[in-house]
Design an enzyme around this catalytic site. Sequence first.
Site, PDB file in Angstrom:
ATOM      1  N   LYS A  10      -7.504   4.572   9.829  1.00 50.02           N
ATOM      2  CA  LYS A  10      -8.668   5.246   9.240  1.00 50.02           C
ATOM      3  C   LYS A  10      -9.563   5.737  10.374  1.00 50.02           C
ATOM      4  O   LYS A  10     -10.584   5.112  10.690  1.00 50.02           O
ATOM      5  CB  LYS A  10      -9.433   4.306   8.300  1.00 50.02           C
ATOM      6  CG  LYS A  10      -8.667   3.961   7.026  1.00 50.02           C
ATOM      7  CD  LYS A  10      -9.550   3.306   6.001  1.00 50.02           C
ATOM      8  CE  LYS A  10      -8.814   3.090   4.685  1.00 50.02           C
ATOM      9  NZ  LYS A  10      -9.665   2.474   3.649  1.00 50.02           N
ATOM     10  N   SER A  67     -12.743  -4.111  -0.789  1.00 50.98           N
ATOM     11  CA  SER A  67     -13.191  -3.731   0.556  1.00 50.98           C
ATOM     12  C   SER A  67     -14.683  -3.430   0.520  1.00 50.98           C
ATOM     13  O   SER A  67     -15.155  -2.693  -0.362  1.00 50.98           O
ATOM     14  CB  SER A  67     -12.441  -2.480   1.032  1.00 50.98           C
ATOM     15  OG  SER A  67     -11.074  -2.745   1.196  1.00 50.98           O
ATOM     16  N   ARG A  91       0.853  -1.188   0.000  1.00 54.70           N
ATOM     17  CA  ARG A  91       0.000   0.000   0.000  1.00 54.70           C
ATOM     18  C   ARG A  91       0.889   1.238   0.000  1.00 54.70           C
ATOM     19  O   ARG A  91       1.632   1.476   0.958  1.00 54.70           O
ATOM     20  CB  ARG A  91      -0.904  -0.015   1.236  1.00 54.70           C
ATOM     21  CG  ARG A  91      -1.945   1.071   1.270  1.00 54.70           C
ATOM     22  CD  ARG A  91      -2.782   0.925   2.514  1.00 54.70           C
ATOM     23  NE  ARG A  91      -3.811   1.944   2.580  1.00 54.70           N
ATOM     24  CZ  ARG A  91      -4.581   2.142   3.637  1.00 54.70           C
ATOM     25  NH1 ARG A  91      -4.432   1.389   4.712  1.00 54.70           N
ATOM     26  NH2 ARG A  91      -5.492   3.094   3.638  1.00 54.70           N
TER      27      ARG A  91
END
Length: 213
Positions: free
Chosen positions: A140, A111, A42
């Site tokens: 997040k 997701s 990522r």
Amino acid sequence: MKSDKKHMLLYAVTDRAWTGKQTLYQQVEAALRGGVTCVQLREKDLDEALFLQEARELRGLCRQYKVPFIVNDNVDIAIACKADGVHVGQEDLAAGEVRRRIGDEMILGVSVHTVEEARQAVRDGADYLGLGAVFPTSTKPDADPMSREILRAICDAVDVPVVAIGGINRDNLLRLAGSGVDGVALVSAIFSAEDVEGACRDLRALSEEMVSL
């Protein structure tokens, strides 16, 4: 290589924020030695050329350990580095379009947060689903934790492997037992550890216990 439940058991998601004495490559290798079953790269801010170089290096490393290598979000990088797959969220390129671009052989992870999103992702060609955030997470902070009821409902609604993500660590991992998930995806619980390999060995054992309960 297609996605399998065993690949979801201990799924590592990289985060450059935790690199210090070790490079990301060294951290990922330590995680692989410790028993992670999938690696997702990522990178949100890295230059495309550096991203591709890094992706190729990590793809080669994962192949040595026979572990799937997934690229987050960037379909072009995933194709160029010959990754095993790509993972997208609801705000990224639509899953159906990603499947069209990557063909049938690459793994597609999506997701999701609701039963309908999960069903749509599977219709669009998802090979596995990421569910979360299941606990509050600093990665997040604006994400509301997914209730156990929704987690269970999504797992019951689809026939593809599912992995839980978000705020999972060694202290709360076993709370996911009986939820239906096939494993856990971890960021800081792996990459912030002083001993990444040792942390992964412990987390792998906990995840195996979790799915057996």
